[in-house]
Write an enzyme that holds these catalytic residues in place. Structure first.
Site, short mmCIF file in Angstrom:
data_model
loop_
_atom_site.label_atom_id
_atom_site.label_comp_id
_atom_site.label_asym_id
_atom_site.label_seq_id
_atom_site.Cartn_x
_atom_site.Cartn_y
_atom_site.Cartn_z
CB CYS A 181 1.40 5.41 7.48
SG CYS A 181 2.87 4.63 6.80
CD GLU B 68 3.15 8.74 7.50
OE1 GLU B 68 3.45 7.72 6.85
OE2 GLU B 68 3.12 8.77 8.74
CE LYS C 273 1.68 6.53 11.50
NZ LYS C 273 3.04 6.62 10.90
O1 LIG Z 1 8.85 9.71 10.00
C1 LIG Z 1 8.62 10.28 8.95
O2 LIG Z 1 9.40 11.05 8.38
C2 LIG Z 1 7.33 10.05 8.29
N1 LIG Z 1 6.60 8.98 8.83
C3 LIG Z 1 6.75 7.75 8.38
O3 LIG Z 1 7.46 7.48 7.45
C4 LIG Z 1 6.00 6.72 9.11
C5 LIG Z 1 6.57 6.62 10.49
S1 LIG Z 1 8.34 6.34 10.52
N2 LIG Z 1 6.08 5.47 8.42
C6 LIG Z 1 5.27 4.45 8.68
O4 LIG Z 1 4.36 4.51 9.49
C7 LIG Z 1 5.58 3.20 7.87
C8 LIG Z 1 4.67 2.04 8.17
C9 LIG Z 1 5.13 0.83 7.49
O5 LIG Z 1 5.98 0.86 6.64
C10 LIG Z 1 4.54 -0.47 7.86
O6 LIG Z 1 3.55 -0.53 8.63
O7 LIG Z 1 5.08 -1.48 7.39
#
Ligand SMILES: O=C(O)CNC(=O)[C@H](CS)NC(=O)CCC(=O)C(=O)O
Length: 278
Positions: free
Chosen positions: A159, A41, A117
């Protein structure tokens, strides 16, 4: 036999640096006409301020051309692989938010499909970040994506989607053999949940799981879990890269799914029906 690879990255907030790192790691992979390579991602930009991804989405389009997409297509063609480019930010139609989008490129560099997503990470975590609010700049996707390749059917997820088994079931009902999970799991939640969730999705759907993570300490202090993995439809972890940047590869017999599904037909035994809420 198909070949599956996951590339693990510690992406930086610098598109050019990430592109050259991806190029170098792709160059190290074995050649195979049936090779699917997954990137994590946010493979081209990670670890900056949240608003910078939106700015990147806004600035990456010039007279209808998206240079992020073009650069990834070029890498797929250069290395002649089916490239599932984790996610990159794609400006939404109203221009105020971006879609966290996965692209699938052919070995000729054509876009075969994409997936946005669906489940956004608006979650409190006991780490230095504390409160994640992905929906602030990201627009959620509205539909599922299965891609028919000549030698396998791919299902796309991203993710946090991993925590929603109904999505995986819906993809399985569309006949997928391999499900991709590009991720940037947090250290805290990754340590607790990443591996069992991936194994559960593989076992209950009787399909291969190809998962590629961001790993390490990023420029904004965020720490990601890594542990990129390739898991069989029986739930066996056949390849894993815990830490650092690099790649893992596994040769898989997609047909092996058939005997598992015949012996234990959970999909036809299932008495539940669910659908995507719009
Ligand atoms: O925002 C960004 O820069 C990039 N995107 C992410 O890092 C995304 C959204 S904040 N991370 C996740 O979905 C983590 C999920 C996770 O860690 C879980 O389900 O436990």
């Amino acid at each position: 036999m198909a070949k599956l690879s996951a590339i693990q990255l510690c992406s930086v907030p610098d598109v050019e640096k990430n592109l050259s790192q991806i190029d170098a790691l792709l160059a190290g992979l074995e050649k195979d006409p049936e090779h699917i390579v997954l990137l994590p991602e946010c493979c081209l930009f990670f670890g900056g301020r949240d608003s910078q991804q939106l700015e990147l989405a806004q600035n990456s389009i010039d007279s209808g051309q998206n240079y992020l997409v073009d650069a990834l297509a070029e890498l797929a063609a250069k290395h002649s692989v089916y490239l599932v480019a984790g996610t990159i930010p794609k400006l939404d139609i109203n221009g105020e938010k971006f879609l966290n989008r996965s692209y699938v490129f052919s070995p000729q560099g054509q876009i075969l499909s994409h997936y946005d997503k669906i489940h956004l990470f608006d979650v409190a975590v006991q780490d230095s970040e504390k409160n994640y609010l992905e929906s602030k700049y990201t627009q959620a996707g509205q539909s599922i994506t299965a891609v028919n390749l000549p030698f396998a059917n791919l299902g796309l997820t991203v993710c946090y989607d991993l925590r929603f088994p109904e999505l995986y079931r819906a993809l399985t009902k569309q006949g997928v053999d391999i499900i991709t999970v590009p991720a940037a799991f947090t250290q805290v939640t990754g340590k607790a949940h990443w591996q069992p969730l991936l194994q559960a999705r593989a076992i209950e759907n009787q399909c291969f799981i190809l998962a590629a993570g961001q790993q390490g300490c990023h420029a904004n202090g965020r720490e990601t879990w890594g542990h990129s993995m390739i898991i069989t439809p029986w739930g066996e972890i056949k390849a894993c890269l815990a830490e650092g940047e690099g790649s893992i590869t596994l040769d898989v017999d997609v047909e092996s799914i058939n005997s598992i599904r015949q012996a234990m037909p959970v999909n036809t035994h299932n008495r539940f029906k669910t659908e995507l809420i719009k």
